[in-house]
Every structure is written in structure tokens, then in C-alpha cells.
Scaffold this motif. Sequence first.
Motif, PDB file in Angstrom:
ATOM      1  N   MET A   1      -3.364   6.760   0.567  1.00 20.40           N
ATOM      2  CA  MET A   1      -2.042   6.914   1.117  1.00 20.40           C
ATOM      3  C   MET A   1      -1.284   5.616   0.914  1.00 20.40           C
ATOM      4  SD  MET A   1      -2.522   6.781   5.297  1.00 20.40           S
ATOM      5  CE  MET A   1      -4.063   7.643   5.209  1.00 20.40           C
ATOM      6  N   ARG A   2       0.010   5.728   0.826  1.00 19.16           N
ATOM      7  CA  ARG A   2       0.866   4.559   0.634  1.00 19.16           C
ATOM      8  C   ARG A   2       1.083   3.840   1.960  1.00 19.16           C
ATOM      9  NH1 ARG A   2       3.841   5.365  -4.288  1.00 19.16           N
ATOM     10  NH2 ARG A   2       2.214   6.034  -5.719  1.00 19.16           N
ATOM     11  N   ILE A   3       1.611   2.641   1.891  1.00 18.45           N
ATOM     12  CA  ILE A   3       1.758   1.797   3.070  1.00 18.45           C
ATOM     13  C   ILE A   3       2.680   2.422   4.116  1.00 18.45           C
ATOM     14  CG2 ILE A   3       3.629   0.385   2.109  1.00 18.45           C
ATOM     15  CD1 ILE A   3       2.192  -2.047   3.504  1.00 18.45           C
ATOM     16  N   GLY A   4       3.735   3.083   3.688  1.00 19.59           N
ATOM     17  CA  GLY A   4       4.646   3.724   4.639  1.00 19.59           C
ATOM     18  C   GLY A   4       3.977   4.841   5.418  1.00 19.59           C
ATOM     19  N   GLU A   5       3.140   5.599   4.739  1.00 11.51           N
ATOM     20  CA  GLU A   5       2.411   6.684   5.393  1.00 11.51           C
ATOM     21  C   GLU A   5       1.401   6.125   6.393  1.00 11.51           C
ATOM     22  OE1 GLU A   5      -0.273  10.598   4.187  1.00 11.51           O
ATOM     23  OE2 GLU A   5       0.549   9.314   2.603  1.00 11.51           O
ATOM     24  N   LEU A   6       0.702   5.059   6.000  1.00 17.71           N
ATOM     25  CA  LEU A   6      -0.244   4.425   6.919  1.00 17.71           C
ATOM     26  C   LEU A   6       0.496   3.873   8.141  1.00 17.71           C
ATOM     27  CD1 LEU A   6      -3.122   3.555   7.589  1.00 17.71           C
ATOM     28  CD2 LEU A   6      -2.726   1.493   6.190  1.00 17.71           C
TER      29      LEU A   6
ATOM     30  N   ALA B   1      -8.070  -3.497   3.341  1.00 12.96           N
ATOM     31  CA  ALA B   1      -8.056  -3.524   1.876  1.00 12.96           C
ATOM     32  C   ALA B   1      -7.362  -2.288   1.336  1.00 12.96           C
ATOM     33  CB  ALA B   1      -9.477  -3.597   1.336  1.00 12.96           C
ATOM     34  N   ALA B   2      -6.686  -2.477   0.221  1.00 11.95           N
ATOM     35  CA  ALA B   2      -6.018  -1.368  -0.452  1.00 11.95           C
ATOM     36  C   ALA B   2      -6.257  -1.488  -1.943  1.00 11.95           C
ATOM     37  CB  ALA B   2      -4.519  -1.394  -0.167  1.00 11.95           C
ATOM     38  N   ASP B   3      -6.394  -0.347  -2.581  1.00 12.35           N
ATOM     39  CA  ASP B   3      -6.405  -0.331  -4.036  1.00 12.35           C
ATOM     40  C   ASP B   3      -4.953  -0.405  -4.491  1.00 12.35           C
ATOM     41  OD1 ASP B   3      -9.190  -0.056  -4.253  1.00 12.35           O
ATOM     42  OD2 ASP B   3      -9.055   2.130  -4.025  1.00 12.35           O
ATOM     43  N   ARG B   4      -4.764  -0.600  -5.756  1.00 11.47           N
ATOM     44  CA  ARG B   4      -3.409  -0.622  -6.312  1.00 11.47           C
ATOM     45  C   ARG B   4      -3.269   0.504  -7.334  1.00 11.47           C
ATOM     46  NH1 ARG B   4       0.425  -4.193  -4.053  1.00 11.47           N
ATOM     47  NH2 ARG B   4      -0.779  -5.806  -3.008  1.00 11.47           N
ATOM     48  N   THR B   5      -2.115   1.160  -7.291  1.00 16.16           N
ATOM     49  CA  THR B   5      -1.822   2.182  -8.290  1.00 16.16           C
ATOM     50  C   THR B   5      -1.445   1.473  -9.591  1.00 16.16           C
ATOM     51  OG1 THR B   5       0.539   2.274  -7.787  1.00 16.16           O
ATOM     52  CG2 THR B   5      -0.924   3.705  -6.477  1.00 16.16           C
ATOM     53  N   PRO B   6      -1.398   2.205 -10.708  1.00  9.12           N
ATOM     54  CA  PRO B   6      -0.965   1.561 -11.964  1.00  9.12           C
ATOM     55  C   PRO B   6       0.421   0.916 -11.833  1.00  9.12           C
ATOM     56  CG  PRO B   6      -1.967   3.679 -12.429  1.00  9.12           C
ATOM     57  CD  PRO B   6      -1.845   3.574 -10.929  1.00  9.12           C
ATOM     58  N   GLY B   7       1.242   1.442 -10.935  1.00  5.94           N
ATOM     59  CA  GLY B   7       2.568   0.874 -10.708  1.00  5.94           C
ATOM     60  C   GLY B   7       2.577  -0.281  -9.726  1.00  5.94           C
TER      61      GLY B   7
ATOM     62  N   ARG C   1       0.405  -0.210  -3.112  1.00  7.63           N
ATOM     63  CA  ARG C   1      -0.831  -0.158  -2.325  1.00  7.63           C
ATOM     64  C   ARG C   1      -1.236   1.301  -2.120  1.00  7.63           C
ATOM     65  NH1 ARG C   1       2.026  -4.503  -0.457  1.00  7.63           N
ATOM     66  NH2 ARG C   1       0.830  -6.374   0.055  1.00  7.63           N
ATOM     67  N   ASP C   2      -2.544   1.540  -2.202  1.00  9.59           N
ATOM     68  CA  ASP C   2      -3.083   2.881  -1.995  1.00  9.59           C
ATOM     69  C   ASP C   2      -4.270   2.749  -1.040  1.00  9.59           C
ATOM     70  OD1 ASP C   2      -3.439   5.628  -2.272  1.00  9.59           O
ATOM     71  OD2 ASP C   2      -4.802   5.372  -3.979  1.00  9.59           O
ATOM     72  N   TYR C   3      -4.081   3.187   0.213  1.00  8.47           N
ATOM     73  CA  TYR C   3      -5.098   3.041   1.253  1.00  8.47           C
ATOM     74  C   TYR C   3      -5.933   4.313   1.365  1.00  8.47           C
ATOM     75  CZ  TYR C   3      -2.348  -0.956   2.823  1.00  8.47           C
ATOM     76  OH  TYR C   3      -1.687  -2.151   2.890  1.00  8.47           O
ATOM     77  N   PRO C   4      -7.226   4.179   1.633  1.00  8.88           N
ATOM     78  CA  PRO C   4      -8.050   5.371   1.872  1.00  8.88           C
ATOM     79  C   PRO C   4      -7.748   5.946   3.256  1.00  8.88           C
ATOM     80  CG  PRO C   4      -9.346   3.398   2.225  1.00  8.88           C
ATOM     81  CD  PRO C   4      -7.995   2.946   1.715  1.00  8.88           C
ATOM     82  N   GLU C   5      -8.157   7.165   3.500  1.00  6.94           N
ATOM     83  CA  GLU C   5      -7.945   7.795   4.809  1.00  6.94           C
ATOM     84  C   GLU C   5      -8.570   6.970   5.941  1.00  6.94           C
ATOM     85  OE1 GLU C   5      -6.094  10.492   5.703  1.00  6.94           O
ATOM     86  OE2 GLU C   5      -5.382  10.502   3.631  1.00  6.94           O
ATOM     87  N   ALA C   6      -9.702   6.329   5.663  1.00 10.15           N
ATOM     88  CA  ALA C   6     -10.399   5.533   6.674  1.00 10.15           C
ATOM     89  C   ALA C   6      -9.568   4.347   7.149  1.00 10.15           C
ATOM     90  CB  ALA C   6     -11.742   5.054   6.134  1.00 10.15           C
ATOM     91  N   ALA C   7      -8.521   4.001   6.416  1.00 14.52           N
ATOM     92  CA  ALA C   7      -7.672   2.868   6.811  1.00 14.52           C
ATOM     93  C   ALA C   7      -6.990   3.132   8.151  1.00 14.52           C
ATOM     94  CB  ALA C   7      -6.636   2.579   5.734  1.00 14.52           C
TER      95      ALA C   7
END
Length: 119
Positions: free
Chosen positions: A1-6, A27-33, A36-42
Amino acid sequence: MRIGELARHTGVSERSLRYYEAQGLLAADRTPGGHRDYPEAAVDRVIRIQELYAAGLHSEKIRQLLPCMRDQDGGPSTVATPRLVADLTAERDRIDRMIADLLRSRDTLDEVIQAAEAG
């Protein structure tokens, strides 16, 4: 999920989420763009971080404790150590002292209020 959704799921500002990441708490992964891409567990992790801050712990202590805690139920993980138990016991004792101080302050205020009402 993106930072705004989190941020919406947790009620924590995007700025705070970025701070948590900078402090090594989240921690967040990064999309190709580059987003930030956070897992649900975030969601559970952010809630746990908020609870620990509310208990008066600082970010360095939280960073040390988080790897030893499960996010969903807050219990110790299999990597919990005697040091974790000692650190948490010390934090609990600190909170107990703060509670005792607050109760004494409340009792003093009650005495002042009663005296003012009687006088």
C-alpha cells in the motif's frame, strides 16, 4: 500500500511515517517510480510504534525492541531475549513511578480543592 493509504488506515501522518522509516522503525519497498510500497503488516507495525511512543519510549529504544515483538498481538517473538525483558521491566517501572507521582499530584489538588470549597 502507498503511504497515503497507510496514513489513512492508522491515523498517523505521512510525515510521521517518513520519520519512522528514517529512524529504522518502518520499512517500505519502492515501486519502479520511486513510491513507497508498504506491506499489509505495516498497519500493525505503525500501531505498535504509536503504542510504544505513548508509553514514553523514545525512537532508539523502540528500534531496539521492535525486532523482538510480534506486531499483531504485541507478544514476544522467538528472538526475544533476557535483555528485552529487562528493558521492558525498566520501562514499566519508570511508568509506575510516573503514575505514583501523578497520583500524589492529584491528591494534593484534591486537598486544595476541598479546602477552597470549605473556606
